[in-house]
Every structure is written in C-alpha cells, then in structure tokens.
Design an enzyme around this catalytic site. Structure first.
Site, PDB file in Angstrom:
ATOM      1  N   ARG A   1       0.785  -1.264   0.522  1.00  0.00           N
ATOM      2  CA  ARG A   1      -0.377  -0.043  -0.527  1.00  0.00           C
ATOM      3  C   ARG A   1       1.121   1.461   0.022  1.00  0.00           C
ATOM      4  NH1 ARG A   1      -4.655  -1.688  -0.580  1.00  0.00           N
ATOM      5  NH2 ARG A   1      -5.478  -3.756   0.619  1.00  0.00           N
ATOM      6  N   ASP A   2       0.131   2.327  -0.935  1.00  0.00           N
ATOM      7  CA  ASP A   2       1.024   3.608  -0.520  1.00  0.00           C
ATOM      8  C   ASP A   2       0.986   3.981   0.570  1.00  0.00           C
ATOM      9  OD1 ASP A   2       2.183   5.261  -3.034  1.00  0.00           O
ATOM     10  OD2 ASP A   2       1.779   6.428  -1.227  1.00  0.00           O
TER      11      ASP A   2
ATOM     12  N   ASN B   1       5.348   6.920 -13.437  1.00  0.00           N
ATOM     13  CA  ASN B   1       6.598   7.867 -13.273  1.00  0.00           C
ATOM     14  C   ASN B   1       7.851   7.734 -13.451  1.00  0.00           C
ATOM     15  OD1 ASN B   1       3.979   9.818 -12.695  1.00  0.00           O
ATOM     16  ND2 ASN B   1       4.211   9.180 -10.247  1.00  0.00           N
TER      17      ASN B   1
ATOM     18  N   VAL C   1      10.569   8.208  -6.125  1.00  0.00           N
ATOM     19  CA  VAL C   1      11.213   6.927  -5.604  1.00  0.00           C
ATOM     20  C   VAL C   1      12.349   5.861  -6.965  1.00  0.00           C
ATOM     21  CG1 VAL C   1      11.740   4.391  -4.657  1.00  0.00           C
ATOM     22  CG2 VAL C   1      10.163   6.531  -4.235  1.00  0.00           C
TER      23      VAL C   1
ATOM     24  N   HIS D   1       7.960   0.867 -10.170  1.00  0.00           N
ATOM     25  CA  HIS D   1       6.824   0.989  -9.733  1.00  0.00           C
ATOM     26  C   HIS D   1       5.968   1.566 -10.428  1.00  0.00           C
ATOM     27  CE1 HIS D   1       8.509   4.591  -7.948  1.00  0.00           C
ATOM     28  NE2 HIS D   1       7.245   5.642  -8.157  1.00  0.00           N
TER      29      HIS D   1
ATOM     30  N   HIS E   1       1.490   2.141  -9.934  1.00  0.00           N
ATOM     31  CA  HIS E   1       0.647   2.621  -9.302  1.00  0.00           C
ATOM     32  C   HIS E   1      -0.310   2.456  -9.601  1.00  0.00           C
ATOM     33  CE1 HIS E   1       2.630   6.690  -6.597  1.00  0.00           C
ATOM     34  NE2 HIS E   1       3.555   6.599  -8.042  1.00  0.00           N
TER      35      HIS E   1
HETATM   36  P1  AMP Z   1       6.712   8.304  -7.566  1.00  0.00           P
HETATM   37  O1  AMP Z   1       6.152   9.835  -7.331  1.00  0.00           O
HETATM   38  O2  AMP Z   1       5.589   7.662  -8.915  1.00  0.00           O
HETATM   39  O3  AMP Z   1       7.654   8.227  -7.471  1.00  0.00           O
HETATM   40  O4  AMP Z   1       5.913   7.780  -6.165  1.00  0.00           O
HETATM   41  C1  AMP Z   1       6.728   7.413  -5.124  1.00  0.00           C
HETATM   42  C2  AMP Z   1       5.434   7.146  -3.912  1.00  0.00           C
HETATM   43  O5  AMP Z   1       6.183   6.472  -3.045  1.00  0.00           O
HETATM   44  C3  AMP Z   1       4.301   8.136  -3.864  1.00  0.00           C
HETATM   45  O6  AMP Z   1       3.422   7.921  -3.863  1.00  0.00           O
HETATM   46  C4  AMP Z   1       4.526   7.563  -2.011  1.00  0.00           C
HETATM   47  O7  AMP Z   1       2.959   8.153  -1.284  1.00  0.00           O
HETATM   48  C5  AMP Z   1       5.330   6.150  -2.397  1.00  0.00           C
HETATM   49  N1  AMP Z   1       6.059   5.848  -0.995  1.00  0.00           N
HETATM   50  C6  AMP Z   1       6.964   6.834  -0.475  1.00  0.00           C
HETATM   51  N2  AMP Z   1       7.479   6.290   0.862  1.00  0.00           N
HETATM   52  C7  AMP Z   1       7.057   5.090   0.902  1.00  0.00           C
HETATM   53  C8  AMP Z   1       6.648   3.741   1.575  1.00  0.00           C
HETATM   54  N3  AMP Z   1       7.973   4.029   2.931  1.00  0.00           N
HETATM   55  N4  AMP Z   1       5.883   2.794   1.997  1.00  0.00           N
HETATM   56  C9  AMP Z   1       4.464   3.349   0.750  1.00  0.00           C
HETATM   57  N5  AMP Z   1       4.805   3.883  -0.524  1.00  0.00           N
HETATM   58  C10 AMP Z   1       5.815   4.776  -0.479  1.00  0.00           C
END
Ligand code: AMP
Length: 125
Positions: A34-35, A96, A105, A109, A111
């Site tokens: 889960r996000d 992304n 990150v 990944h 979403h």
């Molecule tokens: P992006 O901008 O596509 O790289 O999305 C990174 C996503 O990772 C964001 O939606 C964050 O809310 C999510 N995120 C960051 N740290 C964590 C974590 N420790 N566990 C779960 N989701 C995370």
C-alpha cells in the site's frame, strides 16, 4: 548509455526488509504494497524485486520470467482489490519515470489507483 540504479532508494530498503510495508501480494519476482499516502481508496504500488529504475529499464533488461511475473502480479492485485473489470469499476495504472515524469522513488513502481472516479488523466499544466 546504461541505466544507473541507486540501491539506497526507499523501495530497495523495503525489499531488503529495512523499512516496513503493508504487503498486498508477494510473488517470486514482485512485491505489491500500500502507498503510504493513498490518493484513492485503492492505491497500491507494485514493484519488481530486481534493480530496475523505470519501466523502460525493466522492459529492456528484465528476464522473461520477471516480466511475466510482474505483469501477472499487477493483474492479481487488481483482482484482489476489486477494481479489475471482471468484478469492479476499473482502475488507473501510473508509472512515473525521471524528472519530467516526476518520479520520486527511483525503483520501478506501478501505482494502481481505483475505488472512485479518477477524473481525466492529466491536469492541464
Ligand atoms: P513516484 O512519485 O511515482 O515516485 O511515487 C512514489 C510513491 O511512493 C508516492 O506515492 C509515495 O506516497 C510512496 N511512498 C514513499 N515512501 C513510501 C513507503 N515507505 N511506503 C509506501 N509508499 C511510499
């Protein structure tokens, strides 16, 4: 030019068990969790376990076993979350990449978002 993977990114730490996560599904080559900051009733991230920065990196260099596992894991999460078209009202997948894609990150990944109408794909800039 090759892809550079930073193994200190937060999802690499999750895969090594250094940071907790709320796992939805784990398979041989993939993990779904889960996000932390959900933007819809369903907001699950699906990552490959291998060190891939982005979808293009993964699609270019992952093995067929990894690609099949990851693709099927995404479908399984959609079914588990009740958003697959077999029984639910649908979902959006977003992946992304890089600075224009606003990737926070740097580990691939997808979403999976759903559980409410999500509006149009992009806000007008
Ligand atoms: P992006 O901008 O596509 O790289 O999305 C990174 C996503 O990772 C964001 O939606 C964050 O809310 C999510 N995120 C960051 N740290 C964590 C974590 N420790 N566990 C779960 N989701 C995370």
């Amino acid at each position: 030019m090759s892809y550079a993977y930073d193994d200190q990114n937060i999802f690499a730490k999750i895969l090594r068990g250094e940071i907790p996560n709320t796992t939805v599904l784990e398979t041989e080559h993939s993990l779904a969790f889960r996000d932390l900051y959900p933007q819809a009733p369903t907001h699950v991230l699906v990552i490959p376990k291998g060190p891939y920065v982005s979808y293009d990196h993964f699609a270019s260099e992952a093995s067929e076993a990894e690609i099949v596992d990851y693709t099927r894991a995404i479908a399984e999460v959609c079914r588990m979350e009740g958003v697959a078209l077999t029984a639910g009202d649908g979902f959006r997948m977003i992946s992304n990449a890089g600075s224009d894609g606003v990737q926070d990150v740097p580990h691939l990944h997808v979403h999976i978002l759903g559980g409410r109408p999500l509006g149009r794909m992009l806000a007008k800039a």
